[in-house]
Enzyme design. Structure first.
Site, mmCIF file in Angstrom:
data_model
loop_
_atom_site.group_PDB
_atom_site.id
_atom_site.type_symbol
_atom_site.label_atom_id
_atom_site.label_comp_id
_atom_site.label_asym_id
_atom_site.label_seq_id
_atom_site.Cartn_x
_atom_site.Cartn_y
_atom_site.Cartn_z
ATOM 1 N N CYS A 82 -14.276 9.231 -5.941
ATOM 2 C CA CYS A 82 -14.183 10.386 -5.038
ATOM 3 C C CYS A 82 -15.586 10.889 -4.701
ATOM 4 O O CYS A 82 -15.770 11.627 -3.740
ATOM 5 C CB CYS A 82 -13.325 11.475 -5.648
ATOM 6 S SG CYS A 82 -13.817 11.875 -7.314
ATOM 7 N N GLU A 104 -9.084 18.133 -9.432
ATOM 8 C CA GLU A 104 -10.209 17.330 -8.933
ATOM 9 C C GLU A 104 -9.617 16.388 -7.897
ATOM 10 O O GLU A 104 -8.974 15.404 -8.241
ATOM 11 C CB GLU A 104 -10.842 16.520 -10.073
ATOM 12 C CG GLU A 104 -11.464 17.357 -11.174
ATOM 13 C CD GLU A 104 -12.703 18.119 -10.720
ATOM 14 O OE1 GLU A 104 -13.179 17.887 -9.579
ATOM 15 O OE2 GLU A 104 -13.169 18.968 -11.491
ATOM 16 N N LEU A 105 -9.835 16.697 -6.626
ATOM 17 C CA LEU A 105 -9.118 15.976 -5.568
ATOM 18 C C LEU A 105 -10.071 15.096 -4.764
ATOM 19 O O LEU A 105 -11.128 14.720 -5.232
ATOM 20 C CB LEU A 105 -8.372 16.995 -4.700
ATOM 21 C CG LEU A 105 -7.487 17.970 -5.505
ATOM 22 C CD1 LEU A 105 -6.829 18.998 -4.618
ATOM 23 C CD2 LEU A 105 -6.442 17.213 -6.311
ATOM 24 N N LYS A 135 -0.692 11.842 -18.796
ATOM 25 C CA LYS A 135 -0.043 10.769 -18.037
ATOM 26 C C LYS A 135 -1.109 10.008 -17.260
ATOM 27 O O LYS A 135 -1.613 10.474 -16.241
ATOM 28 C CB LYS A 135 0.974 11.355 -17.038
ATOM 29 C CG LYS A 135 1.881 10.286 -16.464
ATOM 30 C CD LYS A 135 2.369 10.566 -15.078
ATOM 31 C CE LYS A 135 1.392 10.251 -14.014
ATOM 32 N NZ LYS A 135 0.950 8.837 -13.921
ATOM 33 N N PRO A 136 -1.475 8.813 -17.758
ATOM 34 C CA PRO A 136 -2.462 8.018 -17.028
ATOM 35 C C PRO A 136 -1.829 7.362 -15.804
ATOM 36 O O PRO A 136 -0.608 7.335 -15.668
ATOM 37 C CB PRO A 136 -2.871 6.954 -18.061
ATOM 38 C CG PRO A 136 -1.697 6.808 -18.958
ATOM 39 C CD PRO A 136 -0.993 8.145 -18.988
ATOM 40 N N ARG A 181 -12.625 13.570 -20.064
ATOM 41 C CA ARG A 181 -13.163 14.854 -19.632
ATOM 42 C C ARG A 181 -12.107 15.944 -19.546
ATOM 43 O O ARG A 181 -12.440 17.114 -19.371
ATOM 44 C CB ARG A 181 -14.008 14.676 -18.378
ATOM 45 C CG ARG A 181 -13.428 14.863 -17.073
ATOM 46 C CD ARG A 181 -14.590 14.750 -16.068
ATOM 47 N NE ARG A 181 -14.065 14.572 -14.747
ATOM 48 C CZ ARG A 181 -14.800 14.270 -13.700
ATOM 49 N NH1 ARG A 181 -16.083 14.099 -13.808
ATOM 50 N NH2 ARG A 181 -14.264 14.160 -12.540
ATOM 51 N N SER A 220 -22.789 12.777 -11.443
ATOM 52 C CA SER A 220 -21.813 13.013 -12.519
ATOM 53 C C SER A 220 -22.469 12.956 -13.891
ATOM 54 O O SER A 220 -23.166 11.994 -14.215
ATOM 55 C CB SER A 220 -20.724 11.938 -12.473
ATOM 56 O OG SER A 220 -20.208 11.826 -11.178
ATOM 57 N N TRP A 269 -6.617 5.941 -11.646
ATOM 58 C CA TRP A 269 -6.932 4.600 -12.152
ATOM 59 C C TRP A 269 -8.406 4.240 -12.006
ATOM 60 O O TRP A 269 -8.852 3.263 -12.586
ATOM 61 C CB TRP A 269 -6.077 3.544 -11.423
ATOM 62 C CG TRP A 269 -6.129 3.681 -9.931
ATOM 63 C CD1 TRP A 269 -5.196 4.310 -9.142
ATOM 64 C CD2 TRP A 269 -7.164 3.248 -9.040
ATOM 65 N NE1 TRP A 269 -5.598 4.287 -7.830
ATOM 66 C CE2 TRP A 269 -6.796 3.644 -7.733
ATOM 67 C CE3 TRP A 269 -8.372 2.563 -9.212
ATOM 68 C CZ2 TRP A 269 -7.595 3.379 -6.605
ATOM 69 C CZ3 TRP A 269 -9.163 2.309 -8.099
ATOM 70 C CH2 TRP A 269 -8.765 2.712 -6.821
ATOM 71 N N GLY A 278 -6.937 13.257 -8.818
ATOM 72 C CA GLY A 278 -6.255 12.298 -7.953
ATOM 73 C C GLY A 278 -6.409 12.706 -6.502
ATOM 74 O O GLY A 278 -7.344 13.430 -6.141
ATOM 75 N N SER A 279 -5.466 12.269 -5.700
ATOM 76 C CA SER A 279 -5.580 12.512 -4.258
ATOM 77 C C SER A 279 -5.226 13.955 -3.901
ATOM 78 O O SER A 279 -4.457 14.616 -4.603
ATOM 79 C CB SER A 279 -4.646 11.563 -3.518
ATOM 80 O OG SER A 279 -3.314 11.807 -3.917
ATOM 81 N N ARG A 305 -21.202 2.273 -6.659
ATOM 82 C CA ARG A 305 -20.707 2.546 -7.997
ATOM 83 C C ARG A 305 -19.190 2.424 -7.966
ATOM 84 O O ARG A 305 -18.531 2.936 -7.052
ATOM 85 C CB ARG A 305 -21.112 3.966 -8.389
ATOM 86 C CG ARG A 305 -20.598 4.411 -9.734
ATOM 87 C CD ARG A 305 -21.223 5.761 -10.087
ATOM 88 N NE ARG A 305 -20.758 6.234 -11.369
ATOM 89 C CZ ARG A 305 -20.137 7.406 -11.546
ATOM 90 N NH1 ARG A 305 -19.927 8.214 -10.529
ATOM 91 N NH2 ARG A 305 -19.749 7.759 -12.739
ATOM 92 N N GLU A 312 -10.988 9.132 2.940
ATOM 93 C CA GLU A 312 -11.766 8.417 1.916
ATOM 94 C C GLU A 312 -11.583 6.911 2.069
ATOM 95 O O GLU A 312 -10.461 6.421 2.093
ATOM 96 C CB GLU A 312 -11.250 8.787 0.528
ATOM 97 C CG GLU A 312 -11.932 9.980 -0.071
ATOM 98 C CD GLU A 312 -11.468 10.223 -1.505
ATOM 99 O OE1 GLU A 312 -10.251 10.158 -1.760
ATOM 100 O OE2 GLU A 312 -12.321 10.501 -2.350
HETATM 101 P P1 ADP Z 1 -4.346 7.295 -5.921
HETATM 102 O O1 ADP Z 1 -3.894 7.293 -4.491
HETATM 103 O O2 ADP Z 1 -5.793 7.139 -6.080
HETATM 104 O O3 ADP Z 1 -3.542 6.396 -6.814
HETATM 105 P P2 ADP Z 1 -2.804 9.541 -6.712
HETATM 106 O O4 ADP Z 1 -3.084 10.953 -6.410
HETATM 107 O O5 ADP Z 1 -1.615 8.903 -6.067
HETATM 108 O O6 ADP Z 1 -4.124 8.768 -6.412
HETATM 109 O O7 ADP Z 1 -2.639 9.316 -8.277
HETATM 110 C C1 ADP Z 1 -3.338 10.047 -9.254
HETATM 111 C C2 ADP Z 1 -2.412 10.303 -10.414
HETATM 112 O O8 ADP Z 1 -1.328 11.102 -9.959
HETATM 113 C C3 ADP Z 1 -1.784 9.056 -11.024
HETATM 114 O O9 ADP Z 1 -1.658 9.252 -12.416
HETATM 115 C C4 ADP Z 1 -0.422 9.023 -10.367
HETATM 116 O O10 ADP Z 1 0.550 8.326 -11.123
HETATM 117 C C5 ADP Z 1 -0.096 10.492 -10.308
HETATM 118 N N1 ADP Z 1 0.910 10.863 -9.313
HETATM 119 C C6 ADP Z 1 1.178 10.264 -8.132
HETATM 120 N N2 ADP Z 1 2.176 10.904 -7.497
HETATM 121 C C7 ADP Z 1 2.557 11.922 -8.302
HETATM 122 C C8 ADP Z 1 3.548 12.955 -8.212
HETATM 123 N N3 ADP Z 1 4.360 13.079 -7.160
HETATM 124 N N4 ADP Z 1 3.633 13.831 -9.237
HETATM 125 C C9 ADP Z 1 2.824 13.734 -10.293
HETATM 126 N N5 ADP Z 1 1.886 12.795 -10.441
HETATM 127 C C10 ADP Z 1 1.747 11.895 -9.463
#
Ligand code: ADP
Length: 487
Positions: free
Chosen positions: A293, A259-260, A183-184, A168, A450, A159, A237-238, A287, A390
């Site tokens: 990240c 990209e974690l 899947k956003p 990207r 970036s 998000w 994401g995370s 920023r 983080e």
């Molecule tokens: P944040 O903690 O910053 O929201 P996440 O890693 O939880 O980061 O989320 C990044 C993306 O991964 C989002 O699109 C989220 O919906 C998706 N996501 C979260 N959990 C899962 C999961 N178990 N499987 C697939 N996608 C997921």
């Protein structure tokens, strides 16, 4: 409660994009999209089920063969038209992004331009996919090396940069000739839906890009990764979720780009230009409200310049105007949600309990909205949780150091390795640090690294693969090597 947003929000499609059609989710399920600066609902969007996601994968698979056969120049031109359209509609798209994500309008405009640049960069790459021809060492055969699209991709985005993180991945996938299901993040689906519509209007054939918005990420994604037709996962994401997805991808040996998380050190040496260091710290820290990240997560400042650096940084942070991102002059918007804000507060409280001093900020601002003030902490202990986790918020923890060896050891004492920042005027030192820091990216006297034109990515648990630059498209290409025997 629904607030009135007659403009851009009501113009954006809110359903799933599957096979070129905007469709309702199963049982017309929907989920609300919230404005984090008011806590009120902007609109509802489709909430896909696992079956909807499978229909989207079916569409991507059906489109793959003809899309791969599309002339590269046409793929390039679709991307270029998308680039132009994003810039033409920059203001309204920025407003949409600010409403769903919170960042100030100027930053959202910057992100729309950044997303557009990914489309332009990959429009240029689409027509530069090459191969090789070589004589075998024994001279008895010839080698032909071809690059081909990896196949249907699953793209999952976060998000914090709701459009650029999609662009990207979508940019190189389109350039390479791959179809995709994207899947956003559930917090910010609107920017992605708007981008998808723009790419449709730019001439992207049906089924190449399918968008699945859902509140049930885990349930929806796992069957897609278990399906052998999915050939590639690109995730931002995370690290915690990335690890789960890597495990799920292992079953079918799916190509992955990850990209974690990061834990960026920002190091200021005693020979640094302090004006530039403070400016860079403001960029690297603030920023995106610190929700990046790449955000400076640990500021290490040489003891001899620490008080001056901290005084200047604190003054700059105190001047920032916090408020709704859509309002004029606002520089710091709200955090994404209450969970994000409570985490920031927990990390600040932990640092203070371990001896840190609050120079400015340090407690949440009254609502509505998830506002947190720009905060500077000094004397942050290296065992404070924020040195290992983080922060994802506008908090700058300053720690002092005495020697180069000491600060390199401290900077590397993390399982992450996305980006680091170093301020020094000593070229030898800059080179030594470039080699000693365990990092995928390094800014030297530079607070933002970036760009679509360079390879973005991390080492250690910050990820796998690179996005952008010459190598960005490689993540979406497979190599076939042909050995041609000579009679
Ligand atoms: P944040 O903690 O910053 O929201 P996440 O890693 O939880 O980061 O989320 C990044 C993306 O991964 C989002 O699109 C989220 O919906 C998706 N996501 C979260 N959990 C899962 C999961 N178990 N499987 C697939 N996608 C997921």
């Amino acid at each position: 409660m629904t607030t009135t947003n007659p403009d851009i929000v009501s113009a954006v499609p809110t359903r799933l994009l599957i096979g070129g059609q905007w469709r309702d989710a199963t049982e017309t399920a929907t989920m609300p999209v919230e404005d984090p600066s008011t806590g009120s609902t902007l609109c509802d969007v489709a909430d896909a089920s696992p079956a909807d996601a499978m229909t989207a994968l079916d569409a991507a698979v059906a489109a793959q063969e003809s899309w791969a056969a599309h002339p590269p120049r046409q793929r390039s031109e679709i991307l270029y038209r998308g680039y132009r359209a994003l810039l033409d509609r920059q203001d309204e798209l920025a407003r949409l992004m600010t409403l769903e994500m919170g960042k100030p309008l100027a930053e959202s405009k910057g992100e729309v331009a950044y997303a557009a640049e990914f489309l332009r960069w990959f429009s240029e790459e689409a027509v530069r996919i090459d191969g090789g021809y070589a004589t075998a060492p024994d001279g008895k055969s010839r080698f032909l090396v071809m690059r081909r699209p990896v196949g249907p991709c699953l793209l999952i985005t976060p998000w914090n940069f709701p459009m650029a993180m999609g662009a990207r991945k979508i940019g190189p996938a389109i350039a390479a000739g791959c179809t995709m299901v994207i899947k956003p993040a559930p917090q910010t689906p609107l920017s992605m839906l708007a981008l998808a519509e723009i790419l449709q209007e730019a001439g992207l054939p049906d089924g190449v890009l399918n968008v699945v918005t859902t509140s049930r990420a885990g349930e929806v994604v796992e069957p897609l990764l278990r399906d052998p037709r999915t050939r590639k996962l690109s995730f931002t994401g995370s690290t915690a979720v990335g690890r789960i997805l890597l495990e799920q991808s292992a079953q079918n040996v799916i190509r992955t780009s990850m990209e974690l998380g990061g834990n960026a050190p920002f190091i200021v040496f005693d020979d640094a230009d302090l004006d530039r260091a403070v400016e860079g710290a403001m960029q690297a820290k603030m920023r995106n409200i610190g929700e990046a990240c790449t955000a400076a997560n640990r500021l290490y400042v040489h003891a001899s310049v620490a008080s001056e650096f901290t005084a200047r940084l604190t003054a700059r942070m105190s001047e920032l105007r916090v408020g709704r991102g859509v309002d004029d002059g606002v520089q710091v918007g709200p955090l994404i949600d209450e969970a994000g804000r409570s985490k920031v507060q927990r990390l600040v409280d932990d640092a203070v309990a371990r001896g840190a001093k609050v120079e400015v900020g340090g407690a949440p601002l009254p609502g509505p909205g998830y506002f947190y003030p720009p905060t500077v902490l000094t004397g942050v202990a290296t065992d404070a949780e924020m040195h290992h986790n983080e922060i994802f918020g506008p908090v700058a923890p300053v720690t002092t150091f005495e020697t180069e060896d000491e600060v390199v050891t401290a900077a590397n004492a993390t399982p992450f390795g996305l980006v680091s920042y170093v301020y020094t005027r000593d070229l030898d030192r800059a080179l030594r640090l470039s080699e000693a820091l365990e990092t995928g990216m390094l800014g030297i006297n530079q607070g933002i690294v970036s760009t679509p034109a360079a390879p973005f990515g991390g080492v250690k648990q910050s990820g796998l693969g690179r996005e952008g630059g010459r190598v960005g498209i490689e993540e979406f290409l497979e190599i076939t090597y042909v050995n041609i025997g000579l009679g």
